[in-house]
Design a protein around this motif. Sequence first.
Motif, PDB file in Angstrom:
ATOM      1  N   LEU A 103     -40.550  32.100  10.801  1.00 41.70           N
ATOM      2  CA  LEU A 103     -40.703  33.372  11.416  1.00 41.70           C
ATOM      3  C   LEU A 103     -40.574  34.437  10.455  1.00 41.70           C
ATOM      4  O   LEU A 103     -41.297  35.371  10.369  1.00 41.70           O
ATOM      5  N   GLN A 109     -41.171  35.835  18.982  1.00 42.12           N
ATOM      6  CA  GLN A 109     -42.513  35.149  18.935  1.00 42.12           C
ATOM      7  C   GLN A 109     -43.789  36.304  19.263  1.00 42.12           C
ATOM      8  O   GLN A 109     -44.716  35.979  18.657  1.00 42.12           O
ATOM      9  N   CYS A 165     -46.616  27.388  18.312  1.00 45.03           N
ATOM     10  CA  CYS A 165     -45.407  27.828  19.086  1.00 45.03           C
ATOM     11  C   CYS A 165     -45.694  27.536  20.681  1.00 45.03           C
ATOM     12  O   CYS A 165     -46.697  27.415  21.212  1.00 45.03           O
ATOM     13  N   ILE A 166     -44.540  26.825  20.996  1.00 42.04           N
ATOM     14  CA  ILE A 166     -44.541  26.473  22.404  1.00 42.04           C
ATOM     15  C   ILE A 166     -43.900  27.372  23.446  1.00 42.04           C
ATOM     16  O   ILE A 166     -43.629  27.141  24.681  1.00 42.04           O
ATOM     17  N   ARG A 167     -43.917  28.443  22.961  1.00 40.33           N
ATOM     18  CA  ARG A 167     -43.257  29.729  23.970  1.00 40.33           C
ATOM     19  C   ARG A 167     -41.911  29.317  24.682  1.00 40.33           C
ATOM     20  O   ARG A 167     -41.963  29.548  25.756  1.00 40.33           O
ATOM     21  N   CYS A 168     -41.114  28.819  23.848  1.00 41.96           N
ATOM     22  CA  CYS A 168     -39.847  28.185  24.451  1.00 41.96           C
ATOM     23  C   CYS A 168     -39.084  29.365  24.517  1.00 41.96           C
ATOM     24  O   CYS A 168     -37.970  29.349  25.503  1.00 41.96           O
ATOM     25  N   GLY A 169     -39.187  30.482  23.770  1.00 45.01           N
ATOM     26  CA  GLY A 169     -38.129  31.637  24.010  1.00 45.01           C
ATOM     27  C   GLY A 169     -36.767  31.606  23.428  1.00 45.01           C
ATOM     28  O   GLY A 169     -35.993  32.532  23.570  1.00 45.01           O
ATOM     29  N   MET A 170     -36.709  30.383  22.601  1.00 43.14           N
ATOM     30  CA  MET A 170     -35.331  30.119  22.163  1.00 43.14           C
ATOM     31  C   MET A 170     -35.192  31.438  20.938  1.00 43.14           C
ATOM     32  O   MET A 170     -34.027  31.801  20.881  1.00 43.14           O
ATOM     33  N   CYS A 171     -36.118  31.822  20.387  1.00 46.28           N
ATOM     34  CA  CYS A 171     -35.906  32.843  19.330  1.00 46.28           C
ATOM     35  C   CYS A 171     -35.411  33.925  19.909  1.00 46.28           C
ATOM     36  O   CYS A 171     -34.905  34.760  19.279  1.00 46.28           O
ATOM     37  N   ILE A 217     -41.335  27.093  12.676  1.00 44.92           N
ATOM     38  CA  ILE A 217     -42.029  28.384  12.213  1.00 44.92           C
ATOM     39  C   ILE A 217     -41.218  28.976  11.263  1.00 44.92           C
ATOM     40  O   ILE A 217     -40.213  29.307  11.753  1.00 44.92           O
ATOM     41  N   CYS A 224     -35.976  27.806  16.063  1.00 46.97           N
ATOM     42  CA  CYS A 224     -37.403  27.433  16.526  1.00 46.97           C
ATOM     43  C   CYS A 224     -37.659  25.975  16.452  1.00 46.97           C
ATOM     44  O   CYS A 224     -37.743  25.358  15.269  1.00 46.97           O
ATOM     45  N   PRO A 225     -38.085  25.252  17.403  1.00 39.12           N
ATOM     46  CA  PRO A 225     -38.296  23.899  17.421  1.00 39.12           C
ATOM     47  C   PRO A 225     -39.467  23.456  16.713  1.00 39.12           C
ATOM     48  O   PRO A 225     -39.763  22.554  16.346  1.00 39.12           O
ATOM     49  N   SER A 226     -40.519  24.613  16.779  1.00 37.81           N
ATOM     50  CA  SER A 226     -41.776  24.197  15.965  1.00 37.81           C
ATOM     51  C   SER A 226     -41.692  24.435  14.530  1.00 37.81           C
ATOM     52  O   SER A 226     -42.533  24.465  14.116  1.00 37.81           O
TER      53      SER A 226
END
Length: 1002
Positions: free
Chosen positions: A465, A427, A410-416, A463, A459-461
């Motif tokens: 979720l 996240q 997780c890059i903590r981008c906050g998109m989720c 994941i 999610c760009p990663s």
Amino acid sequence: MVLSLLKSMVTSSRSAATAEAEHTQKGQGAPRVFDFHGGIHPPEHKALSNRAPLVAAPLPREVVLPLSQHIGAPAQPLVEIGQRVKTGELIARAQGMISAPVHASITGVVTAIEPRQIPHVSGLEDLCIVIEREGEIDEWARLEAWRDWRQQEAQDLIQRLQDAGVVGQGGAGFPSAVKARVRERHAIDTLILNAAECEPYITADDLTMRTHPEALIEGLEILASLIGPECILIGIEDNKPEAVIALEQAIRARRADKRLPPLDSRLEVVVVPTKYPSGGEKQLIKLLTDREVPSRGLPADVGVVVHNPGTVRAVQRAVCFGEPMISRVVTLTGEALQHPHNVEARLGTSIADLLRLAAPAPTGIARLVMGGPMMGFTLESDALPIIKTTNCLLASSPESLPTPAVEQPCIRCGMCEQACPAELLPQQLYWFSKAREFDKAELYNLADCIECGACSYVCPSQIPLVQYYRFAKGEIRSAQHEARKSERARHRFEFKQARMAREEAEKEAKRQQRAQAAQKSAAARADASAVADTTSASAATATTTAAAAQPAPATDIKAFKTARAAANIALKKAEKALKAAQDGGESSESDIAKLEANVTAAKAKLASAESALKAASEASESAAPAAAGASTASTAAPAADLKALKTARAAANIAVKKAEKALKTAQDSGEGDIPALETSVAEAKARLAKAEGDLKAASEASESAAPAAASASATGAAAPAADLKALKTARAAANIAVKKAEKALKTAQDSGEGDISALETSVTEAKARLAKAEGDLKAATDAAGAAQGTDKGPVASAAAGSAQTTDTGAAGSSAGAAAPAAAAPSADIKALKTARAAANIAVKKAEKALARASESGEGDIEDLQTLLATAQENLRAAEVRLNSAQAGSTDATLAAKGAGELIPEAPKPAAGSVGRGSMASNVTLSQAEIEASRAENLAKRHKQVSIAVKAAEAAHRKAEAALSEADDENRQRLATKVDRTRRNLEHARESLAEVQALVDAQ
Ligand code: SF4
Ligand code: SF4
């Protein structure tokens, strides 16, 4: 023409949707549409299947009908293997409040009732009824149509829904009959038809609306008649223009039909912008009414009920035609199918059969999904049946649904968070789920996650979720299930403990009753045999003498009376039998002679019983003065009796304290039988008072008998060593008390704290008690010495005491009576065992001290030898007393009677009190466990709620910060959010205060 109209409508709706969140459509007066947080716009892929018309699937060769196609208890089979069933026939009935029946979906024969794999995310098996079709026929069970359903009672309509097995087709299969009763608990003002169908690929609702719009309008009317809303809103995404037109035409036609009563509620089609997941219940409510369903709440909490088009059509078919739910519309779609379309298929039809209708591509199906690509789940096999909640079968090619990419950190981008329509923190939920911190995940409202997959989608990663959330939810459900199970087990255990304690108490009470009855009958038998002797004149004198020594007790008189009554009844029976034989005239002479002999014998027995009763009564009366004399003579209670009375008093004292403690515990906890415990205390106090009275009387008698004892000493009756020992113990105790009092006084004087004068008084009183104890001991020692003719010291005294205690013959009849009387009750036996153990320890100590002195050559060897001899003698005496008590305990009561009631009565528990005591002890133990468990749970709860408060505070602070920086466009939404977080915080704080209060109370 129609096409251009549709196109312009779609264009108009879509432009409105993108122009602003709140907009109006199709001119003035159209309802406002609001917006919800987050959401995404995945490719729709609806055109794959919505161009072909809805068709009926061919009748399947076989259907597999799971008994659990709904939320709630599974249905219970009503058919047997080999039984022929018609289409629509009930084959499994609902069980319980939340359940739904199952009906045969084809005509045929039941070939199996067995576990089969069902289409469920778990992949598990469930019990299914398998029906094989019979030829080509489709013979329906008899159905009762209700075209005049408006004349029916609401209760009958609801029952009809229940009987037809109608459940929600859009979600988890909640029974519609239960939902129709919502008005009993909530005020509903809005009924919503959830026609958004926002998930990509799925077009089942679209085709249902386009094909059966009139049925849907009638179904909505039926539901509205049950829940009484002010308005009915049909929420539909703007990507279904044909359905919009079909519904509006149906509404217009309904309004124009003057044969029907006017619509009670406002009925409107509301087109909403295409955005996933606008078909989520909470999201659609927000879109159409701007109301937010509270966390963990239901739509009914905000006055709304939501139904799916498939469900509404099933409602209409059930009510108007009596048709049970045996089919549904299923979308067959996906790039792996050459002819995707929608079919109306019978429930239980094999997925493989249905897919064949859509012509799978020769390249095969890469992945088969039940439901859509966002919320559906992959099926491992197509050998599964469709059920009431199967809305779509998505057969994808490798290109359309590729294998998921490898998960990255997780890059903590906050998109989720931006995409989440439930306004959660995906996240954070992901971290908690991954770390198995399920309590924190719960605090962050994991339960509100609708598993829409929007967060995973953005999610760009890469994941997955939603998989984490499903896992966490499953674990939480399991934990809750286990907690409920253990709670039930605990209740069962406590109930069992209480039942066992109660049974034990009842048994004990019965045991006591039997023991008393046995005593009475033994006494009656003994007295009866004694009275039998009184029939001879010579025995009369002996009886009188015996009576003088031992007056007939009241219980004996009662037994004689009972014997006389029994003899009387026997006589009456014999006389009756004789009369019957004489009157009947059928008996032989010899029989009548026998009956006459019986009567004579019965008369003799009655006479004997009467004379026995008379003699016993006279003996009792004449023996009273003698008994009084005997009592007077025997009031010089021996020292052993005094000791037993003291023990009895101590035991009674302890019993009072125990009863008081039990009562206090019960009063403090508010649990237990308080009146019974109060009675126990009163009874225990009464016994204590009696024991004290007995002891006082015995002590006075003992003192007055001292001269007699002195004269008796001439005949060898020595002062008992047991008393000397008791007096020594009393002196030692008084000595210790003095020392303690002096120490307390000194401490108070040194520190200058405490009530000095009160402590001085204590010292004085303690010294006075010590002086008295020393005086008593001296007097007793002197008396013992005088009795022996010479003072032989403690060894001799102890020996004398032992001899007296064990002497049952030479010491005379009085002492002989006292010896068995000293066979104390069980409480005394325990005390005697303790005394023996103490004496044993004293012997060992003395031996050790003597050995040490002998080795070292130090110390007074002679004194230590004397000490050891004394200790050994004491031990022997203790053993003798204990053996005697154990041997005689069972006969103690009778022996006491024989001794003229000289034996002090042991502190017996009142009837039932033993049981209560044992129950109280059990309950106390169990209570302790309960308290411990409660304390543990409370501590846990306190911790959880504290975390919840902190989380709520953080969320509120964040929301306030966001509001303070918000532009005009977002201000209203954020203000709502602040309001909600404030309410959450208040709620959390209230919960914490409640738990804190409980903790404080504890
Ligand atoms: S979208 Fe994915 S990467 Fe971004 S914060 Fe959420 S979980 Fe992390
Ligand atoms: S799956 Fe749950 S957390 Fe993710 S976006 Fe949907 S509601 Fe939010």
